[in-house]
Design a protein around this motif. Sequence first.
Motif, short mmCIF file in Angstrom:
data_model
loop_
_atom_site.label_atom_id
_atom_site.label_comp_id
_atom_site.label_asym_id
_atom_site.label_seq_id
_atom_site.Cartn_x
_atom_site.Cartn_y
_atom_site.Cartn_z
N ARG A 47 0.83 -1.22 0.00
CA ARG A 47 0.00 0.00 0.00
C ARG A 47 0.86 1.26 0.00
O ARG A 47 0.34 2.35 -0.22
CB ARG A 47 -0.89 0.03 1.24
N GLY A 48 2.15 1.10 0.28
CA GLY A 48 3.04 2.25 0.30
C GLY A 48 3.14 2.92 1.65
O GLY A 48 3.51 4.08 1.75
N ASP A 49 2.82 2.18 2.70
CA ASP A 49 2.91 2.71 4.06
C ASP A 49 4.35 3.10 4.36
O ASP A 49 5.26 2.28 4.25
CB ASP A 49 2.44 1.64 5.05
N SER A 50 4.58 4.35 4.73
CA SER A 50 5.95 4.84 4.93
C SER A 50 6.56 4.31 6.23
O SER A 50 7.77 4.41 6.43
CB SER A 50 5.96 6.37 4.95
N ASP A 51 5.75 3.74 7.12
CA ASP A 51 6.27 3.20 8.38
C ASP A 51 6.88 1.80 8.21
O ASP A 51 7.55 1.31 9.12
CB ASP A 51 5.16 3.12 9.43
N VAL A 52 6.62 1.15 7.10
CA VAL A 52 7.09 -0.22 6.88
C VAL A 52 8.16 -0.21 5.79
O VAL A 52 7.91 0.22 4.68
CB VAL A 52 5.92 -1.15 6.46
N GLU A 53 9.34 -0.71 6.16
CA GLU A 53 10.44 -0.77 5.20
C GLU A 53 10.57 -2.18 4.63
O GLU A 53 10.13 -3.16 5.25
CB GLU A 53 11.74 -0.36 5.87
N LEU A 54 11.19 -2.27 3.48
CA LEU A 54 11.37 -3.56 2.82
C LEU A 54 12.12 -4.54 3.71
O LEU A 54 11.78 -5.72 3.77
CB LEU A 54 12.09 -3.38 1.48
N SER A 55 13.14 -4.05 4.41
CA SER A 55 13.93 -4.94 5.27
C SER A 55 13.06 -5.56 6.37
O SER A 55 13.20 -6.74 6.69
CB SER A 55 15.10 -4.20 5.89
N GLU A 56 12.13 -4.78 6.92
CA GLU A 56 11.22 -5.31 7.94
C GLU A 56 10.31 -6.38 7.35
O GLU A 56 10.04 -7.40 7.99
CB GLU A 56 10.38 -4.19 8.53
N VAL A 57 9.83 -6.12 6.15
CA VAL A 57 8.95 -7.08 5.48
C VAL A 57 9.68 -8.39 5.24
O VAL A 57 9.16 -9.48 5.51
CB VAL A 57 8.42 -6.50 4.15
N MET A 58 10.91 -8.29 4.74
CA MET A 58 11.70 -9.49 4.44
C MET A 58 12.04 -10.26 5.71
O MET A 58 11.97 -11.50 5.73
CB MET A 58 12.96 -9.12 3.69
N LEU A 59 12.40 -9.56 6.77
CA LEU A 59 12.72 -10.23 8.04
C LEU A 59 11.49 -10.95 8.59
O LEU A 59 11.59 -12.10 9.04
CB LEU A 59 13.25 -9.23 9.06
N GLN A 60 10.36 -10.30 8.56
CA GLN A 60 9.14 -10.93 9.06
C GLN A 60 8.75 -12.14 8.21
O GLN A 60 8.31 -13.15 8.73
CB GLN A 60 7.98 -9.93 9.12
N ALA A 61 8.93 -12.03 6.90
CA ALA A 61 8.64 -13.17 6.01
C ALA A 61 9.55 -14.34 6.33
O ALA A 61 9.10 -15.50 6.34
CB ALA A 61 8.78 -12.76 4.55
N GLN A 62 10.82 -14.07 6.61
CA GLN A 62 11.76 -15.14 6.95
C GLN A 62 11.39 -15.77 8.30
O GLN A 62 11.46 -16.99 8.46
CB GLN A 62 13.20 -14.61 6.99
N LYS A 63 11.02 -14.94 9.27
CA LYS A 63 10.60 -15.47 10.57
C LYS A 63 9.40 -16.38 10.42
O LYS A 63 9.34 -17.47 11.00
CB LYS A 63 10.28 -14.32 11.53
N ALA A 64 8.43 -15.95 9.62
CA ALA A 64 7.23 -16.76 9.40
C ALA A 64 7.58 -18.06 8.70
O ALA A 64 7.07 -19.13 9.05
CB ALA A 64 6.21 -15.97 8.58
N SER A 65 8.46 -17.99 7.72
CA SER A 65 8.87 -19.18 6.98
C SER A 65 9.61 -20.16 7.88
O SER A 65 9.33 -21.37 7.86
CB SER A 65 9.76 -18.78 5.79
N LEU A 66 10.53 -19.65 8.67
CA LEU A 66 11.29 -20.52 9.58
C LEU A 66 10.39 -21.17 10.62
O LEU A 66 10.53 -22.37 10.92
CB LEU A 66 12.40 -19.74 10.27
#
Length: 113
Positions: free
Chosen positions: A70-89
């Motif tokens: 959505r383009g939320d300025s509070d969320v950075e790509l690095s945060e998204v990727m880290l959370q995706a990795q945590k969920a995957s693990l």
Amino acid sequence: MSSVDTQSLLLQMRSLAAQAQANPVGGSQVVQAAESGEKPENFADLLTHSIEAVNKEQHKSKDFKEAFERGDSDVELSEVMLQAQKASLSFQAMTQVRNKLVEAYKEVTQMPI
């Protein structure tokens, strides 16, 4: 958005992977519960809490991805990727626990009476 420091991101991902291996599925929630004095009543409760923790990580990852899209300025790509990795693990760890439980069940059912 700020630029992504790839070295820092890689170090964070490795750190999270090490934490996931040290604290399998729901491990942090179990530790937090132990610290607060709460103890799961039995194995089923522990397993239920672990599954809920994996589900929570999956939903959090989805929310981060949607916010980033959505383009939320509070969320950075690095945060998204880290959370995706945590969920995957956490999901992979839960899958391994399930596989071990199935193996144990098969061994018990094959025991002679």
